[in-house]
Structures are given as structure tokens and as C-alpha cells.
Motif scaffolding. Structure first.
Motif, PDB file in Angstrom:
ATOM      1  N   GLY A  87       4.879 -12.743   1.464  1.00 15.38           N
ATOM      2  CA  GLY A  87       3.645 -12.585   2.228  1.00 15.38           C
ATOM      3  C   GLY A  87       3.712 -11.491   3.262  1.00 15.38           C
ATOM      4  N   ILE A  88       4.705 -10.607   3.110  1.00 17.45           N
ATOM      5  CA  ILE A  88       4.829  -9.525   4.082  1.00 17.45           C
ATOM      6  C   ILE A  88       3.965  -8.348   3.644  1.00 17.45           C
ATOM      7  N   ALA A  89       3.334  -7.715   4.616  1.00 16.20           N
ATOM      8  CA  ALA A  89       2.523  -6.531   4.310  1.00 16.20           C
ATOM      9  C   ALA A  89       3.445  -5.324   4.246  1.00 16.20           C
ATOM     10  N   VAL A  90       3.377  -4.567   3.141  1.00 17.78           N
ATOM     11  CA  VAL A  90       4.302  -3.444   2.978  1.00 17.78           C
ATOM     12  C   VAL A  90       3.535  -2.129   2.924  1.00 17.78           C
ATOM     13  N   LEU A  91       3.946  -1.198   3.753  1.00 15.64           N
ATOM     14  CA  LEU A  91       3.414   0.156   3.677  1.00 15.64           C
ATOM     15  C   LEU A  91       4.533   1.031   3.133  1.00 15.64           C
ATOM     16  N   LEU A  92       4.311   1.602   1.951  1.00 16.04           N
ATOM     17  CA  LEU A  92       5.367   2.365   1.291  1.00 16.04           C
ATOM     18  C   LEU A  92       4.968   3.837   1.271  1.00 16.04           C
ATOM     19  N   VAL A  93       5.700   4.661   1.997  1.00 17.84           N
ATOM     20  CA  VAL A  93       5.408   6.090   2.042  1.00 17.84           C
ATOM     21  C   VAL A  93       6.370   6.788   1.104  1.00 17.84           C
ATOM     22  N   VAL A 106       0.856  -1.181   0.000  1.00 12.96           N
ATOM     23  CA  VAL A 106       0.000   0.000   0.000  1.00 12.96           C
ATOM     24  C   VAL A 106       0.894   1.233   0.000  1.00 12.96           C
ATOM     25  N   GLY A 107       0.636   2.129  -0.941  1.00 14.65           N
ATOM     26  CA  GLY A 107       1.425   3.343  -1.028  1.00 14.65           C
ATOM     27  C   GLY A 107       0.717   4.496  -0.338  1.00 14.65           C
ATOM     28  N   VAL A 108       1.492   5.318   0.375  1.00 14.17           N
ATOM     29  CA  VAL A 108       0.928   6.526   0.963  1.00 14.17           C
ATOM     30  C   VAL A 108       1.495   7.703   0.182  1.00 14.17           C
ATOM     31  N   ALA A 109       0.646   8.396  -0.558  1.00 14.68           N
ATOM     32  CA  ALA A 109       1.103   9.505  -1.386  1.00 14.68           C
ATOM     33  C   ALA A 109       0.778  10.820  -0.686  1.00 14.68           C
ATOM     34  N   GLY A 110       1.398  11.876  -1.148  1.00 15.26           N
ATOM     35  CA  GLY A 110       1.125  13.189  -0.587  1.00 15.26           C
ATOM     36  C   GLY A 110       2.338  14.077  -0.737  1.00 15.26           C
ATOM     37  N   VAL A 111       2.088  15.379  -0.796  1.00 20.00           N
ATOM     38  CA  VAL A 111       3.189  16.328  -0.797  1.00 20.00           C
ATOM     39  C   VAL A 111       3.812  16.245   0.594  1.00 20.00           C
ATOM     40  N   GLU A 112       5.129  16.354   0.647  1.00 14.58           N
ATOM     41  CA  GLU A 112       5.797  16.212   1.932  1.00 14.58           C
ATOM     42  C   GLU A 112       5.246  17.174   2.981  1.00 14.58           C
ATOM     43  N   GLY A 113       5.199  16.705   4.235  1.00 18.07           N
ATOM     44  CA  GLY A 113       4.720  17.577   5.303  1.00 18.07           C
ATOM     45  C   GLY A 113       3.234  17.498   5.518  1.00 18.07           C
ATOM     46  N   ASN A 114       2.583  16.477   4.959  1.00 21.22           N
ATOM     47  CA  ASN A 114       1.148  16.331   5.162  1.00 21.22           C
ATOM     48  C   ASN A 114       0.811  15.195   6.122  1.00 21.22           C
ATOM     49  N   GLY A 115       1.766  14.870   6.978  1.00 26.02           N
ATOM     50  CA  GLY A 115       1.506  13.868   8.018  1.00 26.02           C
ATOM     51  C   GLY A 115       2.226  12.552   7.808  1.00 26.02           C
TER      52      GLY A 115
END
Lengths: 363, 526
Positions: free
Chosen positions: B475-481, B311-320
Motif C-alpha cells: 500500500g505504499i505510494a511509489v514515485l519511480l523516476v 507512477v513513473g516519471v519519464a524524460g530524457v535526463e536533465g529535464n528536471g
């Protein structure tokens, strides 16, 4: 055409890169000695006479030699503590107070009725342990302040030093504490002399060469501290916290535990230094007991740049200089203050020279 | 693309700045060996190379920060040996560094005046000059705004104006686009063209080929401190330039890495979900974070990541994003909400407990949080698992270095050896070492990676993607920011967009949705 190489080659010249860590201290000491001797000449004292007195006071007699070595042990212990805490990027400037509380604790336990009758050497071990614990708590207090409220340890250890020194003054002034019973108005504000059994044993058993067990103990501790710093996980944690506390925390290394360990160990070594001074040399607790040794030890730690052999070298230098200086004052009427001036000169020259070398090597 | 002005024979014979056989050593390490380069008036000259190729060292030699150990430099027809940056500035060379040097508390005008004026400051006159330059080069700025109120892109404009106001002959920009948003990058490249069109020489350091295609007149490629290729027609020679830069086959390049580089259009390189049935691994429920000033940084954030999902977390930097990773790694406390890893409650747990539960963390700030620069590579690889190498309090360094060596091979970490100082490694190898540490946790079930490819070269980027995909296959859950949208579009399965600490929306990682996601990043719900 400019060949850029010409000016750029200076830093790499072999003469300067040849073990600057050895050459620089020797040059600094020589420079300070020359300045010191010129100062002696300027105040009108015969230089040969002063030098003779200095040498006499350091190695001129077995007694002088022993006194110098005992003094060096005290400096070295404080210096080891400084180096250990500095590994975690902590600056312990509280050696003076840690010596003072160590001295108070050692005196109190040594004078406590039953201790002097203890078997198996416990008579002198117990007061020593008391001093170690007192010093450790004194250092640990600064650690707790740092961890709980972020108080800078330079400030807290320094101010705790003042408190320690004045606690000592209070305890030798107040008959309710350690002051010896007043038999006349001329009774000095000092403690009773500690019982013979609680005094540290002398290596030779002979008062003409009074080196006590503190010297071998210091050497053993030098090895122990070196091993802790270089070989153990504890030393690794100190280094990690010192170099990057945030990354260390992320990796699961406890900042609080590491800081408490570092500063209380430094304090314990200071307390032990206080025990050696009281149980090994002075035998009575007096005002001015710590005599600035905590600060000399701190300087030895600073000059060593983190190496235990460096602490030993600096401690020997300062130990012998102090002894020689005292004798110069007594025999040749050269103020001891001059020795302190020379000591200061050595420190400044060394620090300046290392800075200079680093600058040269940087570009 | 040498369509520029016809040059007189003189101009070709005597470039503005020429370096020949310039060498710079740091200790035994040659950062530059016998590099030759010439810069002409009115050209944009790109220096291309991977991290650690010597690009920054080269800039610093030109700008007088480092003095070369060998070789000859000539500038404006005379021997050139600047005594320091001030000397180079005085001779008309200006440089924008990778890291900004602005005073946050002061206004734009004050920052421009800083170090230039003594005595009474003539702010009005300076503001007028600023506005003239702003109009000339297309760099809009409010002269009286405080730096700390400006975005990263605006701050960089201030740095550029600070240089241009000195009217330099040679303008050096060291990796200026690393911190910018896509439209800001386009604007910056436009500025470079305009500066060159005014007759000045522009040196642009980069490792992004898309930028070279757009702006470069000529290119010099560095690899391992040596000049390995030059081109007068960069757009035409792009394939050869890449081969020279990475010393390998472009075809063999990971296609997601290639698209980030700008070699290929962005395509989604998805994968089949590892498990048919969804198994929720990481569950974040209503997470809110306030900073020390009481400002809400993350607001009611809810997300689940399944087994084998990225799962990717997108956003301009500094938005949490920073707060999200800080809380997930135990470095910051959540004000509200819960975090679960399967059955384990990880809310308000220490970093040690989180690691023990099997969450690997690749922090966004590698140097501040991810490693200890002053320690060895082996020590950094096992920083969080020292106990395995401890017996009776003693650290078994032999075993530590042996194990580290095998991980170095598995993760292709290149260094002199396990005892090499971590700070001596290139950024890519440092990041691979951090990945090696976090991905080999014995019971790894979840990986949180924040900006994992920032500042890395192509090879390293491909390696990082490879490892993340591997984890996912296991099978690892990946959070990609990440703040690089292209990266998320190629690597992730699903994207959630953060805006001012809130989830603005989420959608599958489909390149066709790029515009919609971009709009969400700007705060418009879709």
C-alpha cells in the motif's frame, strides 16, 4: 615469453609490508638524526658534546625530564584537537591562536581579585575553564564562518591565530589590560605573576621535578577523545560528515552542528593547552607566550594519521627534541634552529616515505 | 554469426591479442583469475558479465592501467606487458572509458589535440582529420563546438573520435551504452561494426544481451573474475550465455528484468490496484524550482500518487528529474508550490523531517547522496536511524550489526559481513542496501526511487523491481523516476513525461504507447 609476474611482485614483498606504520617512522627519525648530526659536525661543534648536551636536556635531570613531559602534553592536546576535527574532514591550523586566547583568559581570571581565594581547588580550575571556553569560542568562530558563509577553515583558523597572538601582545603591552603596573621605565611588558593558589598543582609537590596535573589530565583526555571517536554516535557523525557531507545530510545528520562541535572542541583543547603553559609553567603572560607550540601540535596531529597513540608518540618526540635542543644551544652553542630543521626533516621524510609506500602498493 | 571473412590459418594461430591465465588481485580479492581470451583482427568481441564480474579490470589490464599478477599476454606476435596506458596507446590500443575524460570548457578539436600535440596547435588540420573520420564511421561532430554544449551521446562520439584519430589496431569500449538513448545506442553499435569492418579488433564490454545479438562476432562471458563461457555464434547461443552470466535459470528470471535485458519484448507487468478507492498519499502541487543561477529547472509540476500506485516519471535526463527528487528528499528548496504527504505538509522540510514523516528516498546518485562509501555496510544501512542504537551517547555496534545482518538476509545484500566496507560491495548490493534502509522506515508510506537500476546487473535489477512491487502491495505510494522508458513501461501503472521541467503529458503505462511517450520526451505534446 614474458612472465608478467616477475616485475609485478615487488609491492607484495613481505619485507615492506611488515608493519610499515612502525618501520617507516623509526627510519625517518634515524635519517633525520644522521643529517642533523652531520650538520652539527659541519658547523664545527664537537658531536659528542652536542649529543651529551641534548641527552642532558631531555632526560639528564628530573627537572629536564619534567619540562619535556609538560611540553609534550601541550603538543598532544593540540594534536588531539586536530585529529578530532580532521575526522570531520576539517583542518584546524589555529592551535597557536587558541593557545594564545587560552593564555589570556587564564591570566585574566587568575589575576582577578577573588579567584585565588576560592576553595576546593577552584582557584586553578576556574582559570583553566576560562581558557577552555576562550579557546572553544575561538575555534567555534571559524566553524560559524564556515557554516554561514562557506569560509575555508584552513584560512579562517590560520588568520584567527594571528589575531589571537596579536591580542596577547596588546594585552601585555597595555596597562589598561593585563600589563603589570609600571614602577620604572625598566618594567617589562608582561603580566603580574599569577598567585600561588592559581598555579597548577605539581604531581610530586617538588619543584625539582615539576610535572603538573596537566600530564595525567592529557592522558585522561586521550582516552576520552579515543572513546568519542570510536564508540559514540558523536564520533560516527563526525566520520560520516567527513567522508560524505551530502549523504550525511540526507540521512538527517546536521552538518552545521557537527562542524561547530568539531572546531570548537579542537579550539577548547588548544585553549586548555594554553592554560597548562601559563598556570603550570610560565606563571606570567609575556609576548611570545605561545612560542610556536600550536604549530608543533598541529604537526603532531598531522603525523599521527588520525590515531591518538600516534599523536602521543609524535608529541613525546617533539617535546623531548625541543628540550634537548634548548639545552644544546645553551651548553654546546648549537643553534636551536637546527632542532627545528631536524624536526622538519622528520616530517618530510615521513610524509615522503608514506607516499612512496602507498604508490608501491597501488599498482 | 561468424559470417565474416574466411581467415587464413596463420590468423587463427596467432590472434591480435591473446591473454592466457591472466590473474589480477587487489589485496586478497582476485578480480581476475586465470582469464584467457583472444582477439582477432576485424571482429567485434563482446565481454559479457554482470557488475563485479571483472570486465572493467580486464579492460584495464589490456590498457596497461593494472599490471597482472600472473599469466601471459601476447600482442601482435610478441610478449606484451604495457608499462602504462601511454605505452598501450603507443602500441595501437585505444580505450573509451565508462566515465568521460573531456574538458568542458574546450572545443572538440582542442579536446582531441589535448596531450597529443606540443608547441603550435594546428586546429585546422585536426578539424579536417576529424571530419574525415566522422564521414568514414558515421560520427557527425562540429569540431569547434564546446564540449559543455554537447549532449551525452555527442560527448561519447568525441571520445570515440579521440581514439580513432590515433588509428588503433585494437579498440576497447567499456560499457559505452549505459548513458545513451535508444537511437544513440543503435548508432554506436553501427560504429563498432564499421570499425571492425576496417580490419581493427573491437572489444565491447556490456551486460545487455540485445547489443550482443546485434553486433557481436564472438562473446566471452566472465563471472566472478573467471571465463565461464565463450561463443562463436552469440545470437544462437544467447540462452546459454545468459545462464553462464547469471548462473541461473533464464526461465526463472523476472519478466520485466528479462525485457530490459532484451530477452523478451517489453510487456506491461501490471498489478491490480491495492485499494479499490483511491487514497491520495503524495500530493505535489504547482512545484517550481530555480537553480542557483535563477534558471527554472522545474516548472509548475503537479502530481498525485495514490496508495499502492506506481507512477513513473519519464524524460530524457536533465529535464528536471534530478531537481524533482532533490526537492522531494529535502536536499533542495522549492521556489514555489507545496508538497503534502497525506495531511502532513512537507514543503521546505529538512531531510530528517521528511524521513521521519515516512518518505523513503532512493537517490539517483547512489555514491554522492545515497551512501558513505568509506563506512561499513551496517553503518550505511542504519545511517538515518542511529538514534535507535544509541544509549547515553554510545553507539551499540553489536546491536547495529545484528540488525543489519537480518536486513542483509531480507534484502539479499551479499557482502563479507555487516562490517564490510561499503565501497567493497558491488553496485547491485550497494543499491539493495540503500533500498533496505529506505524501505524499512517504521512508518513508510511513500517511496521515491530515482534511476534505481542504473548500472545494476540482471539479478539486482530483478531484485529492485521485486522490492518496489512489494512496497506497492503493502500500500505504499511509489514515485519511480527513470530515463529507461522500457523500465517504466513494465513496472509503473501510469507515466508522466517531463520535458524542460514541465509535464508534457501523462498516460497509462502501456507498451503500445511507447512511440507517443517517446514523442513527448522529445517535446511534442500528444
Amino acid at each position: 615469453m614474458t612472465v608478467v609476474n616477475q616485475r609485478g611482485s615487488l609491492p607484495g614483498s613481505p619485507r615492506l609490508s611488515l608493519r610499515p606504520s612502525l618501520v617507516v617512522p623509526v627510519l625517518a627519525v634515524a635519517f633525520a638524526a644522521v643529517v642533523g648530526l652531520s650538520l652539527i659536525a659541519m658547523i664545527g661543534v664537537s658531536v659528542p658534546k652536542a649529543v651529551a648536551a641534548f641527552v642532558d636536556g631531555t632526560i639528564g635531570s628530573p627537572f629536564a625530564l619534567a619540562a619535556s613531559l609538560n611540553r609534550s602534553s601541550v603538543f598532544a592536546l593540540v594534536g588531539f584537537g586536530f585529529v578530532l576535527a580532521n575526522r570531520a574532514n576539517l583542518t584546524n591550523v589555529g592551535g597557536e591562536g587558541q593557545i594564545a586566547v587560552g593564555g589570556i583568559a587564564a591570566t585574566a581570571v587568575a589575576l582577578y581579585g577573588h579567584v585565588s581565594g576560592s576553595p576546593l581547588g577552584l582557584a586553578f580550575v576556574l582559570p583553566t575553564l576560562a581558557a577552555v571556553i576562550a579557546g572553544g569560542l575561538w575555534g567555534g568562530l571559524a566553524a560559524v564562518l564556515k557554516v554561514k558563509s562557506g569560509t575555508n577553515e584552513v584560512i579562517s583558523t590560520l588568520l584567527l591565530s594571528f589575531i589571537g597572538v596579536w591580542l596577547l601582545y596588546w594585552s601585555v603591552q597595555s596597562p589598561a589590560l593585563l600589563r603589570k603596573p609600571m614602577t620604572s621605565s625598566a618594567t617589562l611588558p608582561e603580566s603580574l605573576e599569577i598567585p600561588d593558589a592559581t598555579q597548577l598543582p605539581l604531581l610530586t609537590g617538588d619543584y625539582s621535578f615539576p610535572v603538573h596535573v596537566g600530564l595525567p589530565l592529557t592522558l585522561i583526555l586521550a582516552i576520552v577523545v579515543s572513546v568519542i571517536l570510536s564508540r559514540t554516535t558523536l564520533g560516527f557523525r563526525l566520520r560520516a560528515v567527513g567522508l560524505n557531507p551530502v549523504a550525511a545530510r540526507r540521512a538527517g545528520i546536521s552538518y552545521a552542528k557537527t562542524v561547530v562541535f568539531a572546531l570548537s572542541t579542537a579550539g577548547a583543547l588548544g585553549g586548555l593547552a594554553g592554560a597548562l603553559m601559563l598556570l603550570g609553567e610560565q606563571y606570567t603572560l609575556k609576548d611570545g607566550f605561545s612560542s610556536g607550540y600550536g604549530f608543533d601540535g598541529l604537526v603532531a596531529g598531522l603525523l599521527s594519521r588520525g590515531s591518538i597513540p600516534g599523536v602521543i608518540a609524535a608529541s613525546l618526540l617533539f617535546g623531548f627534541m625541543r628540550s634537548g635542543g634548548i639545552n644544546m644551544e645553551m651548553v654546546a652553542a648549537v643553534p636551536t634552529a637546527l632542532v627545528v630543521v631536524i624536526q622538519g626533516l622528520i616530517v618530510i621524510t615521513l610524509a615522503g616515505a608514506s607516499l612512496f609506500i602507498e604508490k608501491l602498493e597501488r599498482r | 554469426m561468424s559470417t565474416s571473412l574466411p581467415r587464413s590459418v596463420d590468423a587463427v594461430a596467432e590472434p591480435l591479442l591473446s591473454l592466457s591465465q591472466v590473474t589480477k588481485r587487489f589485496g586478497n580479492f582476485a578480480a581476475l583469475s586465470e582469464v584467457s581470451l583472444d582477439l582477432r583482427d576485424g571482429e567485434v568481441h563482446c565481454i559479457l558479465g554482470e557488475n563485479g564480474a571483472g570486465k572493467s579490470t580486464l579492460c584495464n589490464v589490456i590498457f596497461g592501467v593494472h599490471r597482472p599478477d600472473g599469466g601471459v599476454m601476447r600482442y601482435r606476435g610478441a610478449p606484451f606487458d604495457p608499462a602504462g596506458p601511454a605505452d598501450a596507446l603507443g602500441q595501437g590500443i585505444a580505450m573509451v572509458h565508462q566515465h568521460f575524460s573531456l574538458v568542458g570548457d574546450l572545443s572538440v578539436v582542442d579536446n582531441v589535440l589535448l596531450g597529443r600535440e606540443r608547441g603550435i596547435l594546428n586546429r585546422k588540420e585536426c578539424a579536417r582529420q576529424l571530419e574525415r573520420i566522422a564521414a568514414e564511421y558515421g560520427l557527425p561532430l562540429d569540431p569547434f563546438a564546446k564540449i559543455e554544449e554537447l549532449s551525452v551521446g555527442e560527448r561519447q562520439r568525441v571520445e570515440i573520435v579521440k581514439c580513432l584519430i590515433r588509428n588503433p589496431r585494437l579498440f576497447v569500449l567499456d560499457e559505452p551504452t549505459a548513458v545513451l538513448l535508444p537511437d544513440e545506442i543503435a548508432a554506436l553499435l553501427d560504429v563498432c561494426r564499421r570499425v571492425a569492418a576496417s580490419g581493427r579488433a573491437v572489444v565491447l564490454v556490456t551486460h545487455k544481451l540485445a547489443e550482443i545479438k546485434k553486433v557481436a562476432d564472438r562473446v566471452t562471458v566472465l563471472r566472478g573474475g573467471r571465463t565461464v563461457a565463450t561463443s562463436d555464434d552469440p545470437a544462437g547461443d544467447i540462452g546459454a550465455l545468459v545462464r553462464a552470466m547469471i548462473q541461473g535459470n533464464v526461465e526463472a528470471l523476472d519478466s520485466s528484468a528479462a525485457s530490459i535485458l532484451g530477452l523478451e519484448p517489453v510487456t506491461h507487468v501490471g498489478h491490480e490496484p491495492a485499494a479499490k478507492t483511491r487514497i491520495e498519499v503524495l500530493q505535489i502541487d504547482g512545484l517550481s524550482v530555480k537553480d542557483s543561477q535563477g534558471v527554472t529547472r522545474l516548472d509548475n509540476f503537479t502530481l498525485t500518487v495514490d496508495r499502492g500506485e506506481i507512477v513513473g516519471v519519464a524524460g530524457v535526463e536533465g529535464n528536471g528529474q534530478s531537481e524533482l527528487t532533490a526537492v522531494l528528499s529535502g536536499m533542495m528548496e522549492a521556489t514555489e508550490g507545496r508538497i503534502h504527504l497525506g495531511e502532513i505538509d512537507l514543503t521546505r522540510r529538512s531531510p530528517k523531517e521528511i524521513t521521519a514523516a515516512g518518505v523513503g528516498i532512493v537517490p539517483e546518485d547512489r555514491h554522492a547522496v545515497g551512501c558513505v562509501l568509506g563506512m561499513s555496510l551496517a553503518e550505511n544501512i542504519y545511517l538515518n536511524r542511529l538514534d535507535e542504537f544509541t544509549r547515553f551517547g554510545f553507539l551499540n555496534r553489536t546491536a547495529l550489526e545484528r540488525e543489519a545482518t537480518s536486513l542483509m538476509q531480507r534484502f539479499d545484500v551479499r557482502a563479507r559481513g555487516p562490517a564490510a566496507l561499503f565501497s567493497s560491495l558491488s553496485g547491485g548490493n550497494q543499491q539493495k542496501a540503500v533500498l533496505a534502509r529506505e524501505m524499512t522506515l517504521p512508518n513508510l508510506s511513500c517511496l521515491v526511487a530515482a534511476q534505481p537500476t542504473r548500472g545494476l546487473d540482471v539479478g539486482a535489477v530483478a531484485a529492485v523491481y521485486g522490492h518496489i512491487r512489494d512496497a506497492c502491495k503493502r500500500g505504499i505510494a511509489v514515485l519511480l523516476v527513470s530515463s529507461e522508458l522500457d523500465e517504466l513501461l513494465t513496472v509503473a501503472d501510469r507515466i508522466v513525461v517531463l520535458y524542460r521541467g514541465r509535464v508534457m503529458g501523462s498516460c497509462p503505462a502501456d507498451p503500445k504507447r511507447k512511440e507517443a511517450i517517446g514523442a513527448m520526451m522529445a517535446g511534442q505534446p500528444q
